[in-house]
Design a protein around this motif. Structure first.
Motif, PDB file in Angstrom:
ATOM      1  N   SER A 150       0.838  -1.177   0.000  1.00  0.00           N
ATOM      2  CA  SER A 150       0.000   0.000   0.000  1.00  0.00           C
ATOM      3  C   SER A 150       0.879   1.235   0.000  1.00  0.00           C
ATOM      4  O   SER A 150       1.486   1.569   1.005  1.00  0.00           O
ATOM      5  CB  SER A 150      -0.899   0.017   1.240  1.00  0.00           C
ATOM      6  N   PRO A 151       0.954   1.887  -1.165  1.00  0.00           N
ATOM      7  CA  PRO A 151       1.766   3.104  -1.266  1.00  0.00           C
ATOM      8  C   PRO A 151       1.343   4.114  -0.219  1.00  0.00           C
ATOM      9  O   PRO A 151       2.170   4.835   0.325  1.00  0.00           O
ATOM     10  CB  PRO A 151       1.447   3.619  -2.667  1.00  0.00           C
ATOM     11  N   GLU A 152       0.045   4.125   0.089  1.00  0.00           N
ATOM     12  CA  GLU A 152      -0.451   5.079   1.076  1.00  0.00           C
ATOM     13  C   GLU A 152       0.202   4.817   2.434  1.00  0.00           C
ATOM     14  O   GLU A 152       0.713   5.721   3.079  1.00  0.00           O
ATOM     15  CB  GLU A 152      -1.977   4.966   1.192  1.00  0.00           C
ATOM     16  N   PHE A 153       0.197   3.563   2.841  1.00  0.00           N
ATOM     17  CA  PHE A 153       0.784   3.213   4.132  1.00  0.00           C
ATOM     18  C   PHE A 153       2.297   3.460   4.154  1.00  0.00           C
ATOM     19  O   PHE A 153       2.872   3.779   5.190  1.00  0.00           O
ATOM     20  CB  PHE A 153       0.517   1.751   4.486  1.00  0.00           C
ATOM     21  N   ASP A 154       2.922   3.284   2.980  1.00  0.00           N
ATOM     22  CA  ASP A 154       4.379   3.453   2.928  1.00  0.00           C
ATOM     23  C   ASP A 154       4.794   4.891   3.201  1.00  0.00           C
ATOM     24  O   ASP A 154       5.924   5.154   3.567  1.00  0.00           O
ATOM     25  CB  ASP A 154       4.921   3.046   1.546  1.00  0.00           C
ATOM     26  N   GLN A 155       3.850   5.799   2.971  1.00  0.00           N
ATOM     27  CA  GLN A 155       4.223   7.218   3.066  1.00  0.00           C
ATOM     28  C   GLN A 155       3.752   7.914   4.326  1.00  0.00           C
ATOM     29  O   GLN A 155       3.811   9.129   4.431  1.00  0.00           O
ATOM     30  CB  GLN A 155       3.680   7.972   1.841  1.00  0.00           C
ATOM     31  N   LEU A 156       3.285   7.159   5.265  1.00  0.00           N
ATOM     32  CA  LEU A 156       2.834   7.764   6.516  1.00  0.00           C
ATOM     33  C   LEU A 156       3.991   8.497   7.159  1.00  0.00           C
ATOM     34  O   LEU A 156       5.122   8.036   7.103  1.00  0.00           O
ATOM     35  CB  LEU A 156       2.356   6.673   7.474  1.00  0.00           C
TER      36      LEU A 156
ATOM     37  N   LEU B  67      -6.685   5.514   9.203  1.00  0.00           N
ATOM     38  CA  LEU B  67      -6.268   5.003   7.905  1.00  0.00           C
ATOM     39  C   LEU B  67      -7.376   4.146   7.333  1.00  0.00           C
ATOM     40  O   LEU B  67      -8.050   3.434   8.068  1.00  0.00           O
ATOM     41  CB  LEU B  67      -5.021   4.135   8.072  1.00  0.00           C
TER      42      LEU B  67
ATOM     43  N   PRO C 278      -7.255  -0.970   2.382  1.00  0.00           N
ATOM     44  CA  PRO C 278      -7.570  -1.304   0.990  1.00  0.00           C
ATOM     45  C   PRO C 278      -8.618  -2.407   0.910  1.00  0.00           C
ATOM     46  O   PRO C 278      -8.632  -3.308   1.748  1.00  0.00           O
ATOM     47  CB  PRO C 278      -6.236  -1.825   0.444  1.00  0.00           C
TER      48      PRO C 278
END
Lengths: 148, 148
Positions: free
Chosen positions: A113-119, B119, B122
């Motif tokens: 998850s790119p989103e989670f990677d950028q937290l 958060l 997904p």
DNA sequence: TATTATCTAAGTATGATTATTAAATAGGAA
DNA sequence: TTCCTATTTAATAATCATACTTAGATAATA
């Protein structure tokens, strides 16, 4: 790392209600074992809890501590860190990814998850040490286990 | 859950370089043990890895498997799930919170983050089972351990 | 107060992991 | 190719956390 008195009181109440709801007796030792976990902001292991409780109930057995802890876990009144009751598992996937862990069988699925990677990590946490990575752990019951 | 051939090749290369960089010999068993972990998308335990490797090297010992796995862990070539080599730890904090875990000593600190609490997971992950909670795990070396 | 769950004690079992030895083997620098 | 040294094996035993067993004692609630 102690807990505030109000917070402790709340936790104790949740605990008593939890037992009652499940029709399980409130015993002196169950109370003190829970208190020991609830009181410490750390995440004590069974041995530490045992030592703590023994100061108040010198006759508790380690056996009872274990039995009680797993009971409370089953009732959802406490949690364990990481995979409970599990042996070590290894992973060669060193690129950023996250996990879905089945609380029942311990099965672990990777996902990206790119989103989670950028937290971004709060400063207060950065101060706790040298941060190496961030991983999201989603917990639940997997489909296999749900069926049973 | 197998890994794609290209991905596997990459992992094997990283592994070989990693060993060389640390001046550690590339042996047949180390290669096959790593391959076994790298190849499986799962997160096998030592016993499973042992069984897998034995099909190719019938004489490996479980001993070597363990020695090698912890070696690779120290070299940062593989990872473990959850607190490695640790006994169970318990937590009475059932409200949403997150963890900073020291990879060296296993010490775990709680922290809160409204951002992390919100958060959204997904859809593909929601389909893996019945999601109960989401927790962020930040890993690193705590201040205590950094000093040494 | 009676019923029944729970606790203790003591001993034993299990499963994962680590350690110990000594002998055999194989990487890799020269 | 050779030699030195790291590594592996085999067999065995140790350790550690956790679980189970049985029996008798005790305590929680209806």
């Amino acid at each position: 790392m102690k807990i505030s008195p109000e917070e402790l009181k709340q936790r104790m109440n949740r605990f008593k209600e939890g037992l009652k709801r499940s029709g399980i007796k409130l015993t002196h030792q169950r109370l003190e074992i829970f208190r020991e976990v609830a009181e410490s902001g750390d995440h004590p292991d069974a041995e530490t809890i045992y030592r703590g409780v023994r100061e108040r109930i010198p006759t508790v057995s380690l056996d009872t501590v274990y039995r009680t802890l797993w009971l409370l876990l089953d009732l959802g009144l406490i949690a364990t860190l990481g995979p409970s009751r599990e042996r070590s598992r290894f992973d060669a996937n060193m690129s950023p990814h996250h996990h879905f862990v089945c609380s029942r069988c311990g099965m672990t699925y990777d996902f990206c998850s790119p989103e989670f990677d950028q937290l971004n990590i709060p400063d207060s946490v950065m101060e706790l040490g040298n941060v190496e990575k961030l991983q999201v752990e989603v917990r639940g019951i997997c489909l296999q286990c749900s069926k049973k």
